[in-house]
Write an enzyme that holds these catalytic residues in place. Structure first.
Site, short mmCIF file in Angstrom:
data_model
loop_
_atom_site.label_atom_id
_atom_site.label_comp_id
_atom_site.label_asym_id
_atom_site.label_seq_id
_atom_site.Cartn_x
_atom_site.Cartn_y
_atom_site.Cartn_z
N GLU A 73 -11.07 -3.31 14.77
CA GLU A 73 -9.97 -4.00 15.43
C GLU A 73 -9.48 -3.26 16.68
OE1 GLU A 73 -7.11 -4.58 12.34
OE2 GLU A 73 -8.07 -6.41 11.64
N GLU B 108 0.93 2.20 13.15
CA GLU B 108 -0.09 2.16 12.09
C GLU B 108 -1.22 1.31 12.65
OE1 GLU B 108 -2.50 0.81 10.09
OE2 GLU B 108 -1.16 -0.30 8.77
N HIS C 118 -5.35 0.02 1.03
CA HIS C 118 -5.86 -1.31 1.39
C HIS C 118 -7.05 -1.20 2.33
CE1 HIS C 118 -3.56 -0.74 5.14
NE2 HIS C 118 -4.26 -1.73 5.63
N ASP D 83 0.87 -1.18 0.00
CA ASP D 83 0.00 0.00 0.00
C ASP D 83 0.91 1.23 0.00
OD1 ASP D 83 -1.67 2.14 0.56
OD2 ASP D 83 -2.91 1.03 1.97
#
Length: 383
Positions: free
Chosen positions: A183, A174, A323, A81
């Site tokens: 998440e 990240e 992504h 990405d």
């Protein structure tokens, strides 16, 4: 949380498409490369031993979140990405004053790519925390690139490990997931910030924002949702409501956008608390043309405001694809909207009570237009 691939409306997912592209060759080529190989028992035994040594090979889907990041395909997708990876690289190299001679903490290091960027930029030391089996591979990567004296890879959960130093100057991570918060790795970053970041320390990135717009998407909604009304002559519409509750992660064509794009929520990672990731916000989307609305689309922007020059990226449909793609929330209604009319409502976002890495979304919307009047509440679950 299914995916479609770009504009080809393929709902089989990126893995299937990638596999197909690797295996796609014509029969003539297949005949040329086809051969029979007999494996000796010794060779088979050696292969089994080698397979057992592969990172994460003894893991199953039951290991759920952390070891999903041991899969090399997932890591490769993120590294490839360019928007994501090059932005981080540019932030570190072009604003090296943030990194040089500083102690850096990399939260959720994965392969250690951000740690390597920081080491190359002159960091005094980098502590790379990774909970998955990939930590073992990250140590090898660090060693292979000659940074073992600068980067220390620590395997474990941030909430359970201790650092060799009391404070760090920089936290880089990240952590963003689909819909920004899926998440829920943000809470881990905030925990690390509160425990280890020096008083004048820096969090990278330090600003994120969630945005919303509305799209026309008749063709794909028909294929994905309305499909259940008649399956080979049978009524399976009971599945339709469940399918509607699953947000779709996909790339949206900018030409599908019907309304303006509205900022929903801004998060200052250097100051916010974990509770700020749960919120209810209003929205007002104004139609820019006469059209139909089949879904709302959420995306996020990421900013590094501490750099010499403001840097960041967007995951929106008018920006270069990442992504993360966008998150599509299909509506039960097909809304007919005229230019200048407004779709109003509110969105409530909360971590799921059973699994806080999942997200529950409550969407209220209404329109009182010339050709359409509607008011509804819908619920979505990102799993």
């Amino acid at each position: 949380m299914d995916r479609r691939k770009g504009n080809n409306r393929d709902a089989n997912g990126s893995l299937a498409e990638a596999t197909a592209s690797r295996l796609r060759f014509d029969d003539a080529e297949a005949e040329e490369v086809e051969m029979e190989v007999e494996e000796s028992p010794e060779a088979e035994g050696e292969e089994e031993e080698a397979a057992a040594e592969v990172i994460g090979s003894d893991k199953t889907s039951a290991d759920y979140y952390f070891d999903s990041y041991s899969h090399f395909g997932t890591l490769q997708e993120m590294l490839k990405d360019i928007v994501r990876t090059k932005t981080y690289q540019n932030v570190i190299t072009q604003s090296s004053f943030l990194i040089k001679d500083k102690i850096v903490l990399d939260v959720g290091a994965g392969t250690g790519i951000l740690s390597l960027f920081c080491a190359k930029a002159g960091a005094k030391h980098v502590y790379a925390i990774e909970c998955s089996q990939m930590a073992d591979m990250a140590k090898e990567i660090v060693k292979s690139n000659g940074y073992s004296d600068v980067i220390t890879v620590i395997k474990g959960k941030v909430e359970e490990i201790e650092l060799p130093v009391p404070k760090v100057d920089v936290i880089i991570s990240e952590w963003m997931g689909y819909f920004l918060l899926f998440e829920n790795m943000l809470n881990t970053v905030l925990y690390a910030r509160d425990k280890w970041l020096a008083e004048d320390g820096v969090v990278l990135p330090d600003r994120c924002s969630l945005h919303l717009t509305a799209i026309e998407d008749a063709e794909y909604k028909e294929d994905k949702i309305e499909f259940w009304n008649n399956v080979y002559g049978f009524d399976m519409s009971c599945i339709k409501k469940q399918a509607m509750m699953e947000p779709l992660v996909d790339t949206v064509d900018a030409n599908q956008i019907v309304t303006n794009c509205q900022l929903l929520k801004t998060m200052d990672i250097s100051k916010m608390t974990p509770g700020d990731a749960s919120f209810t916000v209003p929205f007002k989307l104004t139609a820019e043309r006469n059209d139909y609305i089949h879904a709302l689309v959420a995306y996020f922007n990421v900013s590094f405001t501490m750099c010499h020059k403001l840097m960041g990226f967007s995951t929106g449909p008018r920006s270069k694809t990442t992504h993360w793609k966008q998150t599509v929330l299909y509506l039960e209604d097909v809304i007919t909207i005229c230019e200048g009319e407004t779709l109003t409502g509110s969105m409530t976002v909360t971590p799921n009570k059973k699994n806080p890495r999942d997200i529950d979304i409550k969407l209220k919307y209404s329109l009182n237009g010339h050709r359409c009047q509607v008011s509804r509440t819908q619920f979505y679950k990102m799993r």
